[in-house]
Design a protein around this motif. Structure first.
Motif, PDB file in Angstrom:
ATOM      1  N   ASN A 235     -35.416   7.069 -53.367  1.00 36.55           N
ATOM      2  CA  ASN A 235     -34.401   6.021 -53.511  1.00 36.55           C
ATOM      3  C   ASN A 235     -32.995   6.613 -53.450  1.00 36.55           C
ATOM      4  O   ASN A 235     -32.076   5.992 -52.899  1.00 36.55           O
ATOM      5  N   TRP A 236     -32.832   7.793 -54.016  1.00 33.91           N
ATOM      6  CA  TRP A 236     -31.526   8.454 -53.972  1.00 33.91           C
ATOM      7  C   TRP A 236     -31.116   8.711 -52.512  1.00 33.91           C
ATOM      8  O   TRP A 236     -29.961   8.483 -52.138  1.00 33.91           O
ATOM      9  N   PHE A 237     -32.062   9.168 -51.705  1.00 34.91           N
ATOM     10  CA  PHE A 237     -31.745   9.416 -50.295  1.00 34.91           C
ATOM     11  C   PHE A 237     -31.344   8.126 -49.593  1.00 34.91           C
ATOM     12  O   PHE A 237     -30.341   8.084 -48.874  1.00 34.91           O
ATOM     13  N   TYR A 238     -32.111   7.049 -49.810  1.00 38.50           N
ATOM     14  CA  TYR A 238     -31.770   5.779 -49.172  1.00 38.50           C
ATOM     15  C   TYR A 238     -30.396   5.288 -49.621  1.00 38.50           C
ATOM     16  O   TYR A 238     -29.613   4.774 -48.812  1.00 38.50           O
ATOM     17  N   ALA A 239     -30.105   5.431 -50.896  1.00 31.76           N
ATOM     18  CA  ALA A 239     -28.882   4.859 -51.465  1.00 31.76           C
ATOM     19  C   ALA A 239     -27.650   5.687 -51.161  1.00 31.76           C
ATOM     20  O   ALA A 239     -26.584   5.144 -50.843  1.00 31.76           O
ATOM     21  N   GLU A 240     -27.778   6.997 -51.271  1.00 29.14           N
ATOM     22  CA  GLU A 240     -26.601   7.861 -51.255  1.00 29.14           C
ATOM     23  C   GLU A 240     -26.378   8.586 -49.936  1.00 29.14           C
ATOM     24  O   GLU A 240     -25.307   9.147 -49.718  1.00 29.14           O
ATOM     25  N   VAL A 241     -27.363   8.598 -49.053  1.00 31.01           N
ATOM     26  CA  VAL A 241     -27.212   9.339 -47.795  1.00 31.01           C
ATOM     27  C   VAL A 241     -27.615   8.473 -46.598  1.00 31.01           C
ATOM     28  O   VAL A 241     -28.465   8.846 -45.792  1.00 31.01           O
ATOM     29  N   PRO A 242     -27.027   7.283 -46.454  1.00 31.18           N
ATOM     30  CA  PRO A 242     -27.391   6.461 -45.292  1.00 31.18           C
ATOM     31  C   PRO A 242     -27.030   7.104 -43.963  1.00 31.18           C
ATOM     32  O   PRO A 242     -27.669   6.839 -42.940  1.00 31.18           O
ATOM     33  N   GLY A 243     -26.019   7.988 -43.965  1.00 32.78           N
ATOM     34  CA  GLY A 243     -25.702   8.716 -42.744  1.00 32.78           C
ATOM     35  C   GLY A 243     -26.827   9.649 -42.344  1.00 32.78           C
ATOM     36  O   GLY A 243     -27.110   9.834 -41.156  1.00 32.78           O
ATOM     37  N   GLY A 244     -27.485  10.235 -43.336  1.00 38.91           N
ATOM     38  CA  GLY A 244     -28.651  11.062 -43.056  1.00 38.91           C
ATOM     39  C   GLY A 244     -29.825  10.232 -42.579  1.00 38.91           C
ATOM     40  O   GLY A 244     -30.563  10.643 -41.678  1.00 38.91           O
ATOM     41  N   PRO A 422     -19.724  13.055 -38.757  1.00 40.17           N
ATOM     42  CA  PRO A 422     -19.274  13.358 -40.106  1.00 40.17           C
ATOM     43  C   PRO A 422     -20.413  13.856 -40.948  1.00 40.17           C
ATOM     44  O   PRO A 422     -21.567  13.878 -40.525  1.00 40.17           O
ATOM     45  N   SER A 423     -20.084  14.258 -42.167  1.00 39.18           N
ATOM     46  CA  SER A 423     -21.153  14.656 -43.100  1.00 39.18           C
ATOM     47  C   SER A 423     -22.001  13.439 -43.408  1.00 39.18           C
ATOM     48  O   SER A 423     -21.599  12.298 -43.221  1.00 39.18           O
ATOM     49  N   ALA A 424     -23.205  13.668 -43.924  1.00 44.52           N
ATOM     50  CA  ALA A 424     -24.129  12.567 -44.196  1.00 44.52           C
ATOM     51  C   ALA A 424     -23.542  11.573 -45.172  1.00 44.52           C
ATOM     52  O   ALA A 424     -23.871  10.402 -45.131  1.00 44.52           O
TER      53      ALA A 424
END
Length: 426
Positions: A235-244, A422-424
């Motif tokens: 969930n952290w990846f989905y929420a905080e790194v949408p660029g990734g 840009p960065s993720a």
């Protein structure tokens, strides 16, 4: 001619406009601020997201939900749900303080013109802009099961069609769905005296647990960090790194956006449902007809014949499907030129630009590109920053002629390569 026309004045549209104005762009926003929250959610509902994950985005971070609540003598605390009414009022306050004047007229159409786009309002006025950001929310994408399509509006509605549920007092209502909208709608109906049942295709209901304390031992936080979409590293990846997320293979993005954070009820509505609402699991409606003023629903259970139900009204709490075909306010030539995936969901570049140069997308319609965060208010901050950067790049690029604007897939790919990655989190 404006630099940017923002179509939609919900959390995404208002956030984009705030960032655009701060960047010095000449921006105009269309739409009734927070209309979906004010007009399409019954009184008594609460946000499922944590208060700290429900901020609209201004570049200087002065107008968050906590700041609004503090000024009004309210609390915005972790683990304490915020009412829809409070959130809608917060959005209006944000619009007054962080956004240029909002034109509350609705947009009837968006088409191309020389040097940009022409937006026509519902009273017939044409306004031109070099770029457009579509932040139309979820209402164009209402999904009602095909088995119910033959019913008139007096017999079937979507859960998002109701500002209040009073007209269903002392009647019989069947709610289709197993997620938060279905379960909270059913709870509110039962609490006002409506005879209500929930039909869900799933074999069991899923319930979100009470969130852990904000301050926890470091090892608990390391194992399951807080995020705007719930605890856990995924969930952290989905929420905080949408660029990734945007850099994942297309097939992976499509699968995750369709399945992640599936239907579930909030912890604070569970007792209200289990104590008062009849829930019929593993049921799917296959046909619906009207006789003597009532709806007869034929169902299947376990892929075999199921019981029939007679009811006064059916509420489909069956979500939204963001396809390009449902972007009906786009002129046919613009809509027809959008690159889409296999599910007819439009592609967006790393800066939220569609395959039609100068046309930017925001919100649910970008979930297949940037992930589940785009289905929630939490995604507005990332979207506003990245999208406004894309608008500025588009303005520097200058207007394109008709041939360039209609160019197929290679045009989108070349713009992806031209953008500085840009960065993720950027």
């Amino acid at each position: 001619m404006y630099d940017l026309l923002v179509v939609g004045a919900g959390p995404y549209g208002l956030s984009i406009a705030s960032h655009a104005a701060d960047a010095g762009l000449d921006v105009r926003v269309f739409g009734r601020p927070m209309a979906s929250w004010r007009d399409h959610m019954p009184r008594g509902m609460f946000l499922k997201s944590e208060p700290w994950a429900s901020n609209l985005s201004d570049p200087r971070r002065r107008y968050g939900l906590a700041a609004y609540c503090e000024r009004g003598g309210m609390r915005a605390r972790h683990g304490e749900p915020i009412s829809v009414e409070t959130f809608a009022s917060y959005g209006l306050w944000f619009a007054r303080h962080a956004v240029p004047d909002v034109d509350e007229r609705m947009v009837a159409s968006v088409g191309a013109c020389r040097g940009g786009f022409e937006v026509v309002t519902d009273d017939g006025q044409a306004v031109r802009g070099r770029t457009v950001a579509l932040a139309v929310g979820v209402m164009p994408f209402v999904e009602i099961p095909s088995a119910l399509h033959g019913l008139a509006a007096e017999h079937v509605s979507h859960s998002s069609h109701h500002r209040d549920l009073d007209r269903f007092r002392d009647r019989d209502v069947t709610v289709i769905g197993g997620g938060q909208a279905a379960l909270e709608t059913a709870a509110l109906l039962a609490e006002q005296g409506t005879r209500v049942r929930v039909l869900a295709r799933s074999r069991r209901l899923s319930w979100n647990s009470v969130p852990p304390a904000w301050k926890r031992p470091w090892w608990e936080s390391a194992r399951a960090p807080h995020s705007g979409l719930g605890c856990g590293w995924r969930n952290w990846f989905y929420a905080e790194v949408p660029g990734g997320f945007r850099r994942l293979p297309e097939a992976t993005r499509a699968r995750v956006s369709a399945s992640a954070l599936g239907p579930a009820g909030a912890w604070w509505v569970r007792d209200r449902v289990e104590s008062r609402v009849e829930v019929l699991l593993d049921h799917e409606v296959v046909t619906a007809s009207v006789a003597a003023g009532r709806v007869r629903l034929a169902t299947v259970r376990n892929a075999s014949g199921g019981p029939d139900f007679d009811t006064d009204h059916v509420i489909a709490a069956t979500g939204f499907k963001a396809t390009s075909a449902r972007l009906g306010l786009l002129a046919p030539d613009v809509r027809g030129s959008l690159e889409v995936n296999a599910a007819d969901e439009p592609y967006a570049t790393v800066e939220f630009e569609s395959s039609y140069p100068g046309l930017f997308l925001a919100g649910l319609v970008t979930a297949s590109s940037f992930g589940p965060a785009m289905r929630f208010v939490h995604g507005a901050s990332f979207t506003a920053r990245r999208l406004v950067r894309g608008v500025r790049r588009s303005l520097r690029r200058g207007p394109l002629d008709a041939h360039d604007r209609q160019a197929p897939s290679g045009n989108l790919a070349s713009r992806e390569l031209d953008q500085v990655m840009p960065s993720a989190n950027g």
